[in-house]
Design a protein around this motif. Structure first.
Motif, PDB file in Angstrom:
ATOM      1  N   LEU B  66     -69.215 -37.818 -51.125  1.00 28.22           N
ATOM      2  CA  LEU B  66     -69.240 -37.728 -49.666  1.00 28.22           C
ATOM      3  C   LEU B  66     -69.237 -39.120 -49.033  1.00 28.22           C
ATOM      4  N   ILE B  67     -69.951 -40.038 -49.663  1.00 30.93           N
ATOM      5  CA  ILE B  67     -69.968 -41.397 -49.120  1.00 30.93           C
ATOM      6  C   ILE B  67     -68.567 -42.000 -49.127  1.00 30.93           C
ATOM      7  N   ILE B 104     -66.186 -30.094 -48.719  1.00 28.45           N
ATOM      8  CA  ILE B 104     -64.918 -30.828 -48.744  1.00 28.45           C
ATOM      9  C   ILE B 104     -63.793 -29.828 -48.948  1.00 28.45           C
ATOM     10  N   ARG B 105     -62.590 -30.351 -48.822  1.00 30.24           N
ATOM     11  CA  ARG B 105     -61.402 -29.526 -48.936  1.00 30.24           C
ATOM     12  C   ARG B 105     -60.446 -30.314 -49.811  1.00 30.24           C
ATOM     13  N   THR B 121     -65.051 -31.588 -44.715  1.00 35.77           N
ATOM     14  CA  THR B 121     -65.054 -30.568 -43.686  1.00 35.77           C
ATOM     15  C   THR B 121     -66.098 -30.979 -42.645  1.00 35.77           C
ATOM     16  N   ALA B 122     -66.156 -30.234 -41.573  1.00 32.69           N
ATOM     17  CA  ALA B 122     -67.176 -30.528 -40.555  1.00 32.69           C
ATOM     18  C   ALA B 122     -68.561 -30.399 -41.170  1.00 32.69           C
ATOM     19  N   ALA B 123     -68.730 -29.384 -42.005  1.00 35.36           N
ATOM     20  CA  ALA B 123     -70.025 -29.192 -42.659  1.00 35.36           C
ATOM     21  C   ALA B 123     -70.361 -30.387 -43.545  1.00 35.36           C
ATOM     22  N   GLY B 124     -69.356 -30.895 -44.225  1.00 34.70           N
ATOM     23  CA  GLY B 124     -69.570 -32.054 -45.086  1.00 34.70           C
ATOM     24  C   GLY B 124     -70.015 -33.254 -44.276  1.00 34.70           C
TER      25      GLY B 124
END
Lengths: 174, 174
Positions: B66-67, B104-105, B121-124
DNA sequence: ACCAGAAAGTCTCATATGAGACCATCTCGA
DNA sequence: TCGAGATGGTCTCATATGAGACTTTCTGGT
């Protein structure tokens, strides 16, 4: 992965044009300094440690235990934990394993029978002597790009950072 | 252990008199610089990462993925490996898990169907936003003891070290 | 002197990790 | 155009690790 000998930079045509070289990624993260420290240290430490693990059949806690003992005989498990960043369960396991292999020797601390002081055996010292040169050499290689003055300054700054660790490490719970 | 809030220094009467404070142990090892980097970095990184692991249910590869994605969308698994120091199997697992969690996608790279580009994603992004401030804050705390000039110099030296990694990382096999 | 709580070390259990096999796709030279 | 080898990614298996319970011994306050 780990220090991969192959970098995907350069001729990879499938990448968008604005994708840059190493430098663009190193430190591209928000955590500039922390990230870079991790980056450099990983490349220093991981390959060497993995090598030792595989070739000499030691776990990481065992490796660092020998390093600490070489520095000062008679230390206890908790002290090793304190300065190595390994959990006490793992250091404990490592110590048990090292003793089983006759690489160290334990002696109950007379003034506090909960503690046990640790000592290297000749075999332990011999094993240590087998892996430490590679680590030394690799550290040297890592620092080779710095001038003498830079190296000294870098060390000084690290000292300062290390000395101040206790001041913020307590922020743990925050 | 890990940053223990309790240090065994000071009043521990059972220790031999020549046993010193922190400073005597830090860097007491042969690998002065490497050891200190590890020491400081451990205290910075481990508590934060463990916290994230426990509270948000992410593994380390997931956290760093994510980073990296926050830094640059569209990177591939290998690129994350390249710069994170994690094995590709673990990054792969992490990516699979992140996708499963809708953080992620993945999109197949049209020019090379082996590759898949990754996107948050927005959630990510939201999850990332929950843990990054603590990391930032902790980095700040770690560096707080340096003057502005020292901090800049430290960063400059780290940059230099990072830039030269490829020159010695290949010594892997030696 | 005693008891509550801390500290040292060990153990158990679940999980994350490392090593390396494996498959599919791509690249490059003949 | 083909085939050998490289590369991206996934999977399996054994193992090392993290979390935290537990035991024993020590400490400090009352």
């Amino acid at each position: 992965m780990r220090p991969s000998r192959k970098s995907s930079n350069g001729t990879t045509k499938s990448l968008p044009p604005e994708r840059g070289p190493l430098a663009a990624v190193i430190g591209g993260t928000e955590l500039q300094i922390a990230y870079r420290m991790g980056y450099v240290l990983n490349f220093y430490r991981e390959p060497s440690f993995r090598r030792i693990e595989m070739e000499l059949g030691l776990t990481r806690p065992e490796i660092v235990t020998l390093i600490f003992l070489n520095f000062r005989e008679g230390v206890t498990a908790s002290e090793i934990c304190e300065f190595s960043g390994h959990l006490k369960a793992n250091i404990s396991r490592g110590i048990i394993a090292l003793e089983k292999k006759k690489l160290i020797r334990r002696a109950a601390d007379k003034t506090d029978s909960r503690r046990q002081q640790l000592f290297m055996t000749a075999a332990g010292r011999a094993l240590y002597a087998r892996y430490i040169p590679a680590l030394r050499e690799r550290e040297r290689a890592m620092l080779a790009c710095l001038t003498r003055a830079e190296r000294n300054e870098f060390e000084r700054l690290l000292d300062k950072l290390a000395a101040h660790v206790p001041q913020w490490a307590a922020l743990d719970e925050l």
